[in-house]
Motif scaffolding. Structure first.
Motif, PDB file in Angstrom:
ATOM      1  N   ASP A 174       1.640   4.375  -2.350  1.00 29.79           N
ATOM      2  CA  ASP A 174       2.626   3.689  -1.506  1.00 29.79           C
ATOM      3  C   ASP A 174       3.485   4.732  -0.802  1.00 29.79           C
ATOM      4  OD1 ASP A 174       4.730   2.228  -0.357  1.00 29.79           O
ATOM      5  OD2 ASP A 174       4.675   0.726  -1.949  1.00 29.79           O
ATOM      6  N   CYS A 184      -0.639   0.591  -0.128  1.00 29.42           N
ATOM      7  CA  CYS A 184       0.339  -0.226   0.573  1.00 29.42           C
ATOM      8  C   CYS A 184       0.207   0.031   2.069  1.00 29.42           C
ATOM      9  CB  CYS A 184       1.741   0.123   0.099  1.00 29.42           C
ATOM     10  SG  CYS A 184       3.017  -0.892   0.855  1.00 29.42           S
ATOM     11  N   VAL A 208       1.629  -1.879  -6.845  1.00 33.38           N
ATOM     12  CA  VAL A 208       0.494  -1.872  -5.922  1.00 33.38           C
ATOM     13  C   VAL A 208      -0.813  -2.022  -6.697  1.00 33.38           C
ATOM     14  CG1 VAL A 208      -0.779  -0.506  -4.208  1.00 33.38           C
ATOM     15  CG2 VAL A 208       1.719  -0.489  -4.202  1.00 33.38           C
ATOM     16  N   SER A 229       3.853  -4.181   1.725  1.00 34.85           N
ATOM     17  CA  SER A 229       5.015  -3.580   1.067  1.00 34.85           C
ATOM     18  C   SER A 229       6.006  -4.614   0.554  1.00 34.85           C
ATOM     19  CB  SER A 229       5.722  -2.621   2.029  1.00 34.85           C
ATOM     20  OG  SER A 229       5.996  -3.241   3.267  1.00 34.85           O
TER      21      SER A 229
END
Length: 237
Positions: free
Chosen positions: A7, A63, A193, A95
């Motif tokens: 991410d 993400c 995630v 996100s």
């Protein structure tokens, strides 16, 4: 099945490795270094500390945004490169659902807010039902004052999470039905995630290195300025 989660949707760089039954390792770096400086060293370090290599990874979770345009490009490109080189699938996670997942099994409405600049936020709404995270409002860009007007009179508790919370904290704290998430849950977590990606994988919601792309929602400031210059040149031509 081992999942590598990435991410880079904000200034936070987060990487995790998760098996189906446990979180093996997670790194979260919230600093002003660019993602080009910190992402690969974090990935290398987490593999080293977990006594694993990229060959042990079965699935890449990334993400895709919305969020930082540059950060998203770096994170998605890295995920695609790993998936391509090892011929393994990718699962894309947005996100906002990642941030909402941080507030696991919370009661009320979870409202992630990510800074979109110019007093705007990327936002959506989620709730937990039967141990599953459900999206109850699609992703959009809203002025923070418009969003506050929409939620201030709701009877449910509204849980806000994301980097825009600190930016607009004074306005948010003026509302009686707002709960501000703690710092440990406010930032993106690559473990979230991974967890979301595992559920999507089980439901056959899968991408690959060809189809995984950033989710931008709106044009970057550079693109807006470029189009404006082109428009002016056309008018003057």
């Amino acid at each position: 099945m081992k999942v590598l989660g990435i991410d880079t949707s904000s200034k936070v760089a987060a990487v995790a490795i998760m098996d189906e039954d446990k979180l093996i390792g997670e790194y979260i770096i919230n600093s002003n270094k660019s993602h080009s400086e910190k992402l690969m060293p974090i990935i290398q370090e987490i593999f080293s500390q977990c006594n694993l290599t990229v060959d042990d990874i079965d699935l890449v979770a990334v993400c895709i945004g919305p969020g930082s345009f540059t950060g998203l490009r770096i994170g998605v490109a890295t995920a695609k490169s790993i998936a391509h080189s090892k011929q393994i699938p990718i699962v894309c996670v947005n996100s906002l659902e990642t941030l909402a997942f941080n507030m696991n099994l919370s009661k009320g409405i979870i409202c992630p807010i990510i800074d979109a600049q110019r007093n705007d936020v990327y936002t959506s709404k989620y709730t937990w039902e039967n141990n599953s995270l459900l999206c109850i409002e699609d992703i959009s860009v809203k002025n923070i004052d418009v969003l506050i007007d929409q939620i201030k009179d709701r009877y449910e508790q509204i849980i806000v999470v994301g980097d825009a919370v600190d930016i607009h904290k004074e306005k948010l704290e003026s509302l009686n039905n707002i709960y501000i998430s703690p710092n440990s849950h406010k930032v993106p977590r690559a473990s979230s995630v991974c967890q979301i990606a595992l559920e999507k994988y089980k439901n056959n919601i899968i991408d690959d290195y060809m189809t995984a792309n950033p989710l931008y929602i709106r044009k970057s400031q550079a693109e807006v300025e470029y189009e404006e210059r082109q428009r002016r040149m056309g008018e003057n031509g």
